[in-house]
Write a protein that holds these residues in place. Structure first.
Motif, PDB file in Angstrom:
ATOM      1  N   LYS A 136       0.881  -1.132  -0.003  1.00 24.48           N
ATOM      2  CA  LYS A 136      -0.090  -0.134   0.066  1.00 24.48           C
ATOM      3  C   LYS A 136       0.989   1.107  -0.028  1.00 24.48           C
ATOM      4  CE  LYS A 136      -2.259   1.205   3.863  1.00 24.48           C
ATOM      5  NZ  LYS A 136      -3.580   1.312   4.781  1.00 24.48           N
ATOM      6  N   THR A 137       0.643   2.279  -1.028  1.00 24.90           N
ATOM      7  CA  THR A 137       1.274   3.349  -1.119  1.00 24.90           C
ATOM      8  C   THR A 137       0.470   4.606  -0.941  1.00 24.90           C
ATOM      9  OG1 THR A 137       1.427   3.234  -3.413  1.00 24.90           O
ATOM     10  CG2 THR A 137       3.467   2.216  -2.189  1.00 24.90           C
ATOM     11  N   TYR A 138       1.014   5.749  -0.790  1.00 28.24           N
ATOM     12  CA  TYR A 138      -0.175   6.964  -0.694  1.00 28.24           C
ATOM     13  C   TYR A 138       0.506   7.652  -1.934  1.00 28.24           C
ATOM     14  CZ  TYR A 138      -1.320   6.140   4.334  1.00 28.24           C
ATOM     15  OH  TYR A 138      -1.602   5.460   5.273  1.00 28.24           O
ATOM     16  N   THR A 139      -0.694   8.355  -2.624  1.00 27.90           N
ATOM     17  CA  THR A 139      -0.594   8.972  -4.107  1.00 27.90           C
ATOM     18  C   THR A 139      -0.243  10.296  -3.441  1.00 27.90           C
ATOM     19  OG1 THR A 139      -2.762   9.564  -3.843  1.00 27.90           O
ATOM     20  CG2 THR A 139      -2.445   7.702  -4.823  1.00 27.90           C
ATOM     21  N   TYR A 158      -8.697   4.869   0.688  1.00 28.62           N
ATOM     22  CA  TYR A 158      -8.017   5.871   1.464  1.00 28.62           C
ATOM     23  C   TYR A 158      -7.913   5.166   2.988  1.00 28.62           C
ATOM     24  CZ  TYR A 158     -12.975   6.260   2.863  1.00 28.62           C
ATOM     25  OH  TYR A 158     -14.483   5.837   3.236  1.00 28.62           O
ATOM     26  N   ASP A 159      -7.081   6.229   3.562  1.00 27.81           N
ATOM     27  CA  ASP A 159      -7.106   6.163   5.233  1.00 27.81           C
ATOM     28  C   ASP A 159      -7.717   7.329   5.828  1.00 27.81           C
ATOM     29  OD1 ASP A 159      -6.029   3.684   5.480  1.00 27.81           O
ATOM     30  OD2 ASP A 159      -3.747   4.463   5.684  1.00 27.81           O
ATOM     31  N   ARG A 211      -6.831  10.402   3.147  1.00 28.32           N
ATOM     32  CA  ARG A 211      -5.664  10.474   2.185  1.00 28.32           C
ATOM     33  C   ARG A 211      -5.686   9.358   1.216  1.00 28.32           C
ATOM     34  NH1 ARG A 211      -3.810  11.829   7.277  1.00 28.32           N
ATOM     35  NH2 ARG A 211      -2.514  13.811   7.364  1.00 28.32           N
ATOM     36  N   ASP A 216      -4.869   6.156  -1.119  1.00 28.76           N
ATOM     37  CA  ASP A 216      -3.770   5.325  -1.260  1.00 28.76           C
ATOM     38  C   ASP A 216      -4.036   4.151  -2.280  1.00 28.76           C
ATOM     39  OD1 ASP A 216      -5.520   3.091  -0.219  1.00 28.76           O
ATOM     40  OD2 ASP A 216      -5.254   3.767   1.853  1.00 28.76           O
ATOM     41  N   ASP A 217      -2.893   3.577  -2.684  1.00 27.71           N
ATOM     42  CA  ASP A 217      -3.234   2.567  -3.717  1.00 27.71           C
ATOM     43  C   ASP A 217      -2.231   1.467  -3.372  1.00 27.71           C
ATOM     44  OD1 ASP A 217      -3.821   1.625  -6.322  1.00 27.71           O
ATOM     45  OD2 ASP A 217      -2.209   2.672  -7.324  1.00 27.71           O
ATOM     46  N   GLU A 218      -3.284   0.235  -3.619  1.00 26.45           N
ATOM     47  CA  GLU A 218      -2.408  -1.254  -3.444  1.00 26.45           C
ATOM     48  C   GLU A 218      -2.133  -1.576  -4.748  1.00 26.45           C
ATOM     49  OE1 GLU A 218      -5.001  -3.799  -1.113  1.00 26.45           O
ATOM     50  OE2 GLU A 218      -4.969  -2.749   0.740  1.00 26.45           O
TER      51      GLU A 218
END
Length: 411
Positions: free
Chosen positions: A264-267, A296-297, A322, A324-326
């Motif tokens: 999981k990363t944040y865009t 999102y978180d 926020r 996020d993208d998996e």
């Protein structure tokens, strides 16, 4: 007729009706659906009753038809109260401004207490708080939570062993314990330096004491490396041995790395909602999207509203989304080996004494099974293997007595 339940809301008047046909006046009111109640007869030509304010216009034709006159005795209800208040608008405005001022003053920071810090550290803490907009006079709704303040201070203050942040009304309390300067070590008593583990001696640095081992010699745990007994064997002088013995030691590690995983990363995209919570019900102020992002978180900050010493059933809420993208991550065998080596090396370094040096690392074997790779590593390390061990005065005395006896027997 019965009293109407909403007479206080719409307003009503109490009137006296005088005329020859008061009974007909009452009957006409009933036919015209004019609400009247509390009818009382005063004399043969006069009655009193209550009438809704909204029916006053309807009653004029009835009065004319029955040849009666009306006189207003009393006025009651919200419309009359509102009119009365508007005639005293200056006083009302003063009360409203007074309560607004109290509300505002109840939700700003009036004091910041810092307990347990010396003047220099206190000034440093205040500088950090100012950068976070936490200062006397700041409006509480826009300040970070006490948890965030505590985390930020803990991460930036190196001279603190413990720190806690709490809030009591309009006052922030920051309690901390400073690190004490290390006390000067007392002069150690007589001691040897002994080995802590199996090793091959690489270098010896003996400041005080007599080295009993040589370079490239294999030693076992507990073996004396630098002796604290110097001088003649017949009369050894015990001292505190001091120095370092660098030995070659060996370590093995086992690390498992999945070849396929979800990451999981944040865009970097964010969306903020602002709400006013009234008695548990959320009233949106800003940001009306229900789900701004697919993934999102969410971070929620809630600030209760105070009035003097009381917490009101009102709160200001800020919700930050926020995105996020998996992504599915697949590692090749060489990538997995590299990642496993880094993880294994990092774990080893956290266990080694300071100033230790890893001089060699080799892969013993690797196994790939069930989508995971298991890597076995072998390390050669140069580290200080010496530790102090107190000299037993009884053994020293026994050694001297033994030497004297051997000398006497030999003589």
């Amino acid at each position: 007729m019965k009293k109407n339940w909403n007479d206080k809301v719409y307003g009503h008047v109490r009137v006296s009706v005088a005329g020859r046909l008061t009974e007909q006046f009452i009957n006409r009111c009933v036919r015209e659906e004019i609400t009247i109640w509390n009818i009382q007869r005063i004399d043969k030509t006069t009655i009193t009753c209550c009438i809704l304010l909204k029916d006053i216009k309807k009653i004029k034709p009835v009065l004319k038809a029955t040849d009666c006159r009306i006189h207003f005795i009393e006025r009651a209800g919200l419309p009359f109260l509102y009119k009365k208040l508007m005639s005293r608008s200056g006083i009302i405005s003063g009360f409203i401004l007074f309560f607004l001022a109290l509300f505002f003053l109840s939700n700003i920071v009036w004091r910041i207490d810092i307990n347990g810090a010396d003047p220099k550290l206190e000034a440093e803490i205040k500088a950090i708080l100012n950068k976070m907009d936490v200062h006397v006079g700041a409006f509480e709704f826009f300040l970070p939570s006490t948890e965030k303040i505590e985390s930020e201070l803990s991460s930036r203050l190196n001279k603190v062993t413990w720190l806690g942040v709490s809030k009591d009304g309009t006052t922030y309390h920051i309690d901390l314990v400073q690190k004490e300067l290390p006390k000067k070590d007392k002069a150690p008593g007589p001691r040897h330096l002994v080995a802590t583990k199996k090793a091959i001696i690489h270098k010896i640095f003996a400041e005080k004491g007599q080295p009993l081992v040589e370079q490239d010699q294999f030693v076992k745990p507990g073996q004396i490396l630098i002796s604290g007994l110097i001088g003649k064997e017949s009369a050894p002088a015990p001292i505190a041995a001091k120095g370092k013995v660098i030995g070659e030691t060996w370590y093995q590690s086992e690390t498992t790395i999945p070849l396929q995983s979800n990451v999981k990363t944040y865009t970097g995209k964010t969306y903020t909602k602002r709400q006013l919570q009234l008695f548990g019900w959320n009233c949106p102020l800003w940001g009306l999207k229900k789900k701004p992002f697919k993934h999102y978180d969410r971070e929620v900050t809630k600030k209760p509203v105070h009035f003097l010493f009381w917490d009101l059933p009102i709160a200001y809420k800020r919700i930050i989304y926020r995105e996020d993208d998996e992504n599915e991550r697949k590692l090749t065998e060489s990538q997995a080996i590299q990642e496993a080596k880094q993880a294994s090396y990092k774990k080893l370094k956290s266990q080694l004494p300071l100033k230790s040096k890893v001089v060699s690392q080799n892969i013993d074997k690797r196994i790939i099974k069930n989508g995971k790779m298991k890597l076995y590593m072998h390390y050669i390390v140069y580290e200080n293997i010496a530790k102090p061990e107190a000299i037993d005065p009884v053994k020293v005395k026994e050694q001297i007595e033994k030497h004297k006896k051997e000398k006497k027997d030999g003589g």
